[in-house]
Design an enzyme around this catalytic site. Sequence first.
Site, PDB file in Angstrom:
ATOM      1  CG  ASP A 302      52.664   1.890 -53.112  1.00 31.03           C
ATOM      2  OD1 ASP A 302      53.188   0.784 -53.298  1.00 31.03           O
ATOM      3  OD2 ASP A 302      51.437   2.084 -53.215  1.00 31.03           O
ATOM      4  CE  LYS A 351      49.287  -1.202 -53.160  1.00 27.75           C
ATOM      5  NZ  LYS A 351      50.657  -1.134 -53.726  1.00 27.75           N
ATOM      6  CE  LYS A 392      49.573  -4.673 -60.779  1.00 29.33           C
ATOM      7  NZ  LYS A 392      50.053  -3.610 -59.884  1.00 29.33           N
ATOM      8  CE  LYS A 464      50.868   1.824 -57.182  1.00 25.39           C
ATOM      9  NZ  LYS A 464      51.913   0.832 -56.888  1.00 25.39           N
TER      10      LYS A 464
END
Length: 567
Positions: A302, A351, A392, A464
């Site tokens: 990620d 996520k 975002k 991540k």
Amino acid sequence: MEIEVRSPNVRYTKDHIDSVYHYQTTDVRREPGRLVATPRETTYNFRTVRQVPRLGVMLVGWGGNNGSTVTAAVLANKMNMGWPTKDGPRTANYYGSVTQASTVLLGSETGSGSGVYVPLKDILPMVDPNDIVFDGWDISKANLADSMERARVIDYNLQTKLRPIMEKMKPRPSVYYPDFIAANQADRADNLMEGNSKWDHVEKIREDIRDFRTRNELDTVIVLWTANTERFCDVRGGLNDTGDNLLKSIERNEAEVSQSTVFAVASILEGVSYINGSPQNTFVPGVIELAKRHGVFIAGDDFKSGQTKVKSVLVDFLVGSGIKPTSIVSYNHLGNNDGYNLSAPQQFRSKEVTKSSVIDDMVESNEILYKPGEHPDHCIVIKYVPYVGDSKRAMDEYTSELMLGGRSTIVMHNTCEDSLLAAPIILDLVILAELCQRISFRVGDEPHYQHFHSVLSILSYLCKAPLVPQGTPLVNALFRQRACIENILRACIGLPPINHMLLEYKHENVRQQSDHQISNGFPVIKKANYAQEKSNAKVVNGKPVNGFDASKLHTNGFHDELYVPDL
């Protein structure tokens, strides 16, 4: 700029950079009532191949926002494009890329002592992103120009310049297993591989990789997943717990083998590195075993681009300052296809897992603030809002406990272009992964060189939820992750880690290299010379004219040097 290290521990040949590096660590043993620390030193002999290969990158999800954006960025930079905007003219750059747009401290300049900073990309020979060749797969048959327009990321005037080039780029048919991604993606799925056999899909992906390599005369190929987030797949014995079981499961067409795992297995069998840019558990135990068996690099998971990157800095700062974060609430909304896919609960859960784990190692590092098992409340929300597109929004609230029951709350709002943050990370991942393929080393008296572990944890800075080898400490603190990259590159050219101690400027007795040593741009006068300097001082109109000014003397009892500017 070329960097040359002059040291008996470094040797340059036509083909290699060889270095001897003394790696220093500290072993700690727990004994009743005390901890016993023992310094250790291990000698490494690093070898880096100097020849940079012709690199090709195949993106799974090439027609998505990230794929079209990174392709457009490389083309715009390669062709040195400029375009008008309402804010004035713009030119292509690689801002956001740690390899292309960040610098590192090389050392102190002889004489002045000033820090000398160099681009990270100049430490070792690296692939120029302008030379990367792109290809890939997508479940949508739209060409890259149409994909770029659909994404609404690239400025329109730049799109018009890129369209004639990118409309000729078309993704290869991809794999589509509807159970793993949100049902709302079905309308895009018009470019699919034939048949339902997962093993046939593995063979077709391998064929595509070979075709791409041959057609473009490439030395190296890397495959990177930047497609939709999948739900987590089951991990169980007999299914994907070993490499052999996973291969048999693919041959049996087991439903619980995801498309990202199929791409990973195909890449490994073809001998090319595979990077997972999404949060799902692509790297089941069987994939990791196959990568080790075939000596292929894998990395993930990620992309770490916006909110999570800030979180890994801020929590590290708070905990390191002795402040106790007790509640962290993170809210996001976005309107691109990633957000659309994440609006489904199972995909969101993937996520949520990667975004939640980012603070774990920082919390566990401080047993003064946190008792065993204690953890801050940590809530993550992602919502799909079509209007905002790729722009975002991230809102965070950090509540912390201070001394004597005090409270501190930090609230921040972050608006960012999601794909314009992800695209340079894609470049960094493939550039550093390729570089690692050219680095080998011997440990101690070992007769043979080895490579890094197949699980390429050096790329943790960009992910991540970093994938690390079994038994390896997991590090999420951002600056520690970056220091890992920087110091491994320094080791390859025989330089010690940058420790920021600056001990040479903290001596009571500063070694004189001339009549007046320079420190921070000012001459240094030793205490032994104060009286002589003062007796020779001349004053004109109330001002010193020979460099001595008693008003500049530090009188707090801690400084033994006198710093005076040139007057």
